[in-house]
Scaffold this motif. Structure first.
Motif, PDB file in Angstrom:
ATOM      1  N   GLY A  85       0.817  -1.207   0.000  1.00 25.82           N
ATOM      2  CA  GLY A  85       0.000   0.000   0.000  1.00 25.82           C
ATOM      3  C   GLY A  85       0.850   1.255   0.000  1.00 25.82           C
ATOM      4  O   GLY A  85       0.577   2.208  -0.735  1.00 25.82           O
ATOM      5  N   GLU A  86       1.905   1.247   0.811  1.00 22.04           N
ATOM      6  CA  GLU A  86       2.814   2.397   0.859  1.00 22.04           C
ATOM      7  C   GLU A  86       3.555   2.562  -0.464  1.00 22.04           C
ATOM      8  O   GLU A  86       3.705   3.676  -0.962  1.00 22.04           O
ATOM      9  N   ARG A  87       4.014   1.448  -1.030  1.00 23.66           N
ATOM     10  CA  ARG A  87       4.765   1.502  -2.290  1.00 23.66           C
ATOM     11  C   ARG A  87       3.924   2.103  -3.412  1.00 23.66           C
ATOM     12  O   ARG A  87       4.404   2.899  -4.210  1.00 23.66           O
ATOM     13  N   TYR A  88       2.665   1.700  -3.480  1.00 29.19           N
ATOM     14  CA  TYR A  88       1.794   2.159  -4.566  1.00 29.19           C
ATOM     15  C   TYR A  88       0.893   3.315  -4.148  1.00 29.19           C
ATOM     16  O   TYR A  88       0.031   3.745  -4.902  1.00 29.19           O
ATOM     17  N   ASN A  89       1.121   3.820  -2.929  1.00 30.10           N
ATOM     18  CA  ASN A  89       0.367   4.957  -2.411  1.00 30.10           C
ATOM     19  C   ASN A  89      -1.138   4.693  -2.461  1.00 30.10           C
ATOM     20  O   ASN A  89      -1.913   5.510  -2.924  1.00 30.10           O
ATOM     21  N   ILE A  90      -1.508   3.506  -2.005  1.00 30.34           N
ATOM     22  CA  ILE A  90      -2.909   3.106  -1.980  1.00 30.34           C
ATOM     23  C   ILE A  90      -3.293   2.811  -0.539  1.00 30.34           C
ATOM     24  O   ILE A  90      -2.615   2.057   0.156  1.00 30.34           O
ATOM     25  N   GLU A  91      -4.368   3.414  -0.101  1.00 30.00           N
ATOM     26  CA  GLU A  91      -4.844   3.195   1.257  1.00 30.00           C
ATOM     27  C   GLU A  91      -5.424   1.783   1.375  1.00 30.00           C
ATOM     28  O   GLU A  91      -6.286   1.395   0.598  1.00 30.00           O
ATOM     29  N   VAL A  92      -4.912   1.034   2.328  1.00 29.30           N
ATOM     30  CA  VAL A  92      -5.412  -0.317   2.574  1.00 29.30           C
ATOM     31  C   VAL A  92      -6.589  -0.178   3.539  1.00 29.30           C
ATOM     32  O   VAL A  92      -6.407  -0.007   4.733  1.00 29.30           O
ATOM     33  N   ASP A  93      -7.785  -0.220   2.977  1.00 27.64           N
ATOM     34  CA  ASP A  93      -8.979  -0.053   3.807  1.00 27.64           C
ATOM     35  C   ASP A  93      -9.374  -1.360   4.475  1.00 27.64           C
ATOM     36  O   ASP A  93      -8.749  -2.399   4.282  1.00 27.64           O
ATOM     37  N   ARG A  94     -10.391  -1.312   5.280  1.00 26.01           N
ATOM     38  CA  ARG A  94     -10.829  -2.485   6.047  1.00 26.01           C
ATOM     39  C   ARG A  94     -11.209  -3.646   5.136  1.00 26.01           C
ATOM     40  O   ARG A  94     -10.880  -4.800   5.409  1.00 26.01           O
ATOM     41  N   ALA A  95     -11.910  -3.354   4.039  1.00 30.80           N
ATOM     42  CA  ALA A  95     -12.328  -4.412   3.116  1.00 30.80           C
ATOM     43  C   ALA A  95     -11.111  -5.100   2.495  1.00 30.80           C
ATOM     44  O   ALA A  95     -11.077  -6.327   2.381  1.00 30.80           O
ATOM     45  N   ALA A  96     -10.101  -4.316   2.112  1.00 30.79           N
ATOM     46  CA  ALA A  96      -8.885  -4.892   1.526  1.00 30.79           C
ATOM     47  C   ALA A  96      -8.137  -5.728   2.558  1.00 30.79           C
ATOM     48  O   ALA A  96      -7.646  -6.814   2.253  1.00 30.79           O
ATOM     49  N   LEU A  97      -8.074  -5.225   3.778  1.00 33.01           N
ATOM     50  CA  LEU A  97      -7.394  -5.964   4.838  1.00 33.01           C
ATOM     51  C   LEU A  97      -8.107  -7.287   5.125  1.00 33.01           C
ATOM     52  O   LEU A  97      -7.466  -8.333   5.256  1.00 33.01           O
ATOM     53  N   ASP A  98      -9.429  -7.253   5.181  1.00 36.40           N
ATOM     54  CA  ASP A  98     -10.195  -8.483   5.417  1.00 36.40           C
ATOM     55  C   ASP A  98      -9.985  -9.492   4.291  1.00 36.40           C
ATOM     56  O   ASP A  98      -9.823 -10.687   4.528  1.00 36.40           O
ATOM     57  N   ARG A  99      -9.996  -8.995   3.044  1.00 35.27           N
ATOM     58  CA  ARG A  99      -9.768  -9.883   1.890  1.00 35.27           C
ATOM     59  C   ARG A  99      -8.368 -10.498   1.950  1.00 35.27           C
ATOM     60  O   ARG A  99      -8.185 -11.692   1.697  1.00 35.27           O
ATOM     61  N   ALA A 100      -7.391  -9.683   2.314  1.00 42.94           N
ATOM     62  CA  ALA A 100      -6.011 -10.168   2.403  1.00 42.94           C
ATOM     63  C   ALA A 100      -5.858 -11.206   3.512  1.00 42.94           C
ATOM     64  O   ALA A 100      -5.204 -12.236   3.325  1.00 42.94           O
ATOM     65  N   LYS A 101      -6.480 -10.948   4.654  1.00 37.15           N
ATOM     66  CA  LYS A 101      -6.408 -11.917   5.758  1.00 37.15           C
ATOM     67  C   LYS A 101      -7.011 -13.250   5.340  1.00 37.15           C
ATOM     68  O   LYS A 101      -6.432 -14.300   5.604  1.00 37.15           O
ATOM     69  N   GLN A 102      -8.147 -13.186   4.687  1.00 36.72           N
ATOM     70  CA  GLN A 102      -8.808 -14.414   4.255  1.00 36.72           C
ATOM     71  C   GLN A 102      -7.921 -15.197   3.286  1.00 36.72           C
ATOM     72  O   GLN A 102      -7.777 -16.410   3.384  1.00 36.72           O
ATOM     73  N   PHE A 103      -7.296 -14.497   2.343  1.00 38.45           N
ATOM     74  CA  PHE A 103      -6.410 -15.141   1.382  1.00 38.45           C
ATOM     75  C   PHE A 103      -5.237 -15.808   2.097  1.00 38.45           C
ATOM     76  O   PHE A 103      -4.890 -16.963   1.823  1.00 38.45           O
ATOM     77  N   ALA A 104      -4.611 -15.080   3.018  1.00 32.76           N
ATOM     78  CA  ALA A 104      -3.449 -15.622   3.736  1.00 32.76           C
ATOM     79  C   ALA A 104      -3.852 -16.824   4.592  1.00 32.76           C
ATOM     80  O   ALA A 104      -3.108 -17.824   4.649  1.00 32.76           O
ATOM     81  N   ILE A 105      -4.995 -16.749   5.220  1.00 29.62           N
ATOM     82  CA  ILE A 105      -5.463 -17.879   6.037  1.00 29.62           C
ATOM     83  C   ILE A 105      -5.714 -19.102   5.144  1.00 29.62           C
ATOM     84  O   ILE A 105      -5.359 -20.221   5.523  1.00 29.62           O
ATOM     85  N   GLU A 106      -6.295 -18.876   3.988  1.00 22.84           N
ATOM     86  CA  GLU A 106      -6.521 -19.985   3.058  1.00 22.84           C
ATOM     87  C   GLU A 106      -5.212 -20.614   2.612  1.00 22.84           C
ATOM     88  O   GLU A 106      -5.109 -21.827   2.469  1.00 22.84           O
ATOM     89  N   LEU A 107      -4.189 -19.794   2.408  1.00 21.29           N
ATOM     90  CA  LEU A 107      -2.873 -20.330   2.059  1.00 21.29           C
ATOM     91  C   LEU A 107      -2.331 -21.226   3.174  1.00 21.29           C
ATOM     92  O   LEU A 107      -1.716 -22.260   2.910  1.00 21.29           O
ATOM     93  N   LEU A 108      -2.554 -20.825   4.401  1.00 19.58           N
ATOM     94  CA  LEU A 108      -2.098 -21.637   5.530  1.00 19.58           C
ATOM     95  C   LEU A 108      -2.801 -22.988   5.560  1.00 19.58           C
ATOM     96  O   LEU A 108      -2.183 -24.010   5.836  1.00 19.58           O
ATOM     97  N   TRP A 109      -4.087 -23.001   5.257  1.00 23.08           N
ATOM     98  CA  TRP A 109      -4.864 -24.252   5.293  1.00 23.08           C
ATOM     99  C   TRP A 109      -4.529 -25.170   4.131  1.00 23.08           C
ATOM    100  O   TRP A 109      -4.565 -26.381   4.276  1.00 23.08           O
ATOM    101  N   ILE A 110      -4.226 -24.562   2.993  1.00 22.12           N
ATOM    102  CA  ILE A 110      -3.915 -25.377   1.811  1.00 22.12           C
ATOM    103  C   ILE A 110      -2.631 -26.161   2.028  1.00 22.12           C
ATOM    104  O   ILE A 110      -2.524 -27.310   1.659  1.00 22.12           O
ATOM    105  N   GLY A 111      -1.650 -25.483   2.593  1.00 22.84           N
ATOM    106  CA  GLY A 111      -0.336 -26.124   2.752  1.00 22.84           C
ATOM    107  C   GLY A 111      -0.310 -26.995   3.934  1.00 22.84           C
ATOM    108  O   GLY A 111       0.290 -27.972   4.106  1.00 22.84           O
TER     109      GLY A 111
END
Length: 111
Positions: A85-111
């Motif tokens: 977000g800092e690199r691309y000057n994009i505000e990481v809002d709550r929806a983006a953070l929630d989506r990212a958390k879900q993706f990362a958690i899914e990666l943990l479960w897959i492996g």
């Protein structure tokens, strides 16, 4: 940067819309619709940028997950998101953070 560009473009659009409305005697309803459309377009542009950043982040964090997971993977992945977000000057809002958390958690479960 995107927010500044949007603000600048919005000011120009607002001036032009006011000028047109006065010149051809358009009412308040027309002006309100122009504002509504402008706001919707701004939200779409911001959301599109967030989506593009998240897609790039997902690709990189997937590599991070594949190269070695440890007990701090989720924390590292979210810190990586903030840096994106800092690199691309994009505000990481709550929806983006929630989506990212879900993706990362899914990666943990897959492996």
């Amino acid at each position: 940067k995107i927010r500044a560009a949007i603000a600048s473009a919005s000011a120009v659009l607002e001036d032009r819309a006011t000028s047109v409305a006065k010149r051809v005697h358009l009412g308040e309803g027309w002006s309100a619709r122009i504002v509504s459309c402008r706001i919707a377009a701004e939200k779409h542009v911001v959301r599109s940028n967030v989506d593009a950043m998240l897609a790039m982040w997902e690709a990189e964090v997937q590599v991070l997950a594949e190269t070695g997971r440890d007990c701090f993977f989720l924390q590292d992945a979210l810190v990586h998101l903030v840096r994106f977000g800092e690199r691309y000057n994009i505000e990481v809002d709550r929806a983006a953070l929630d989506r990212a958390k879900q993706f990362a958690i899914e990666l943990l479960w897959i492996g």
